[in-house]
Design a protein around this motif. Structure first.
Motif: not given
Length: 261
Positions: A17, A21, A219, A222, A226
């Motif tokens: 994750a 990002w 993950f 996501a 974001a």
């Protein structure tokens, strides 16, 4: 899939994750996820780690690319042309990846990242506003981007991979005079192509842990979506700050890996 404890699996999901990002904002997520996979799966061959990393990365990068294209001024045609060249380059790099030692590549990557960090620090206006750079984006610059950015960085991505997104952002900003947000958006499209080319070769060679890759990809996606939304909302100065933090953090991590062995 190799046997992995629940604790290690949770840590890998969190790393995926966070890598998504970082990769969406400025690139370089692979320099977080790849070492995490190497440390968590010490008995798994390096080629399988690289292949699994690509299976994860392509999902997050694709999600970020879609988010950017919907909201950022991306020249999709140019990005796709660079990306197709990068796809071919990454397939070539992946073909040779099995015989590459990470211990040999780490010092080279550290030097390149330090050069990137120094350049960005010494040029505070770099990538802040496309309009500040009056040099025209000529056909020659586009060809240079297709051949050098697409082919060269694409080959590196298939061969080893970590830091590809960061190198793409910096190269696209320098060659095509894009601001950092637009460069990040364009880099995501190119990165989808490099990931696809490398993943195709790794899949052909049978060096992808698909079950683990599918879990981590959720993950990674996501985190990537974001990160893309935050970069669009906060602009180039935010991307520049994240870039510097990522570059010097990753240099420290690679240095530790290189000399702690």
């Amino acid at each position: 899939m190799p046997e992995i404890s629940l604790t290690v699996l949770i840590l890998l999901c969190l790393a995926a994750a966070a890598a998504g990002w970082i990769d969406a904002v400025v690139g370089g997520g692979g320099l977080l996820l790849l070492p995490a996979l190497l440390l968590s799966l010490p008995h798994v061959p390096a080629a399988h780690i690289l292949g699994t990393n690509k299976a994860v990365a392509i999902v997050g990068t694709s999600g970020a690319a879609v988010t950017y294209v919907r909201k950022a001024p991306v020249q999709v045609g140019t990005a796709v042309r660079i990306g197709l060249t990068a796809l071919a380059g990454s397939m070539c790099g992946a073909f040779f990846a099995a015989g590459i030692s990470s211990a040999v590549l780490r010092p080279v990557i550290m030097v390149a990242l330090l050069a990137v960090g120094a350049f960005v620090m010494l040029r505070p206006a770099f990538g802040r506003n496309e309009a500040e750079d009056t040099a025209p984006v000529t056909r020659a610059r586009i060809v240079t981007a297709i051949v050098l950015v697409g082919g060269g960085i694409g080959f590196y991505d298939g061969l080893f991979g970590p830091g590809t997104g960061t190198f793409l952002v910096l190269a696209l900003t320098a060659v095509l005079h894009l601001d950092l947000v637009t460069a990040s958006a364009t880099a995501k499209i190119v990165n989808v192509c490099t990931n696809a080319g490398a993943l195709a070769m790794f899949a052909y060679q049978g060096t992808v842990l698909w079950q683990l890759g599918a879990l981590l990809a959720v993950f990674n996606l996501a985190g990537a979506m974001a990160g893309a939304r935050m970069a669009l909302r906060k602009g180039s100065e935010f991307v520049r700050g994240v870039l510097l933090v990522v570059v010097f953090s990753l240099v420290a991590k690679l240095a530790f890996d290189q000399w702690s062995v």
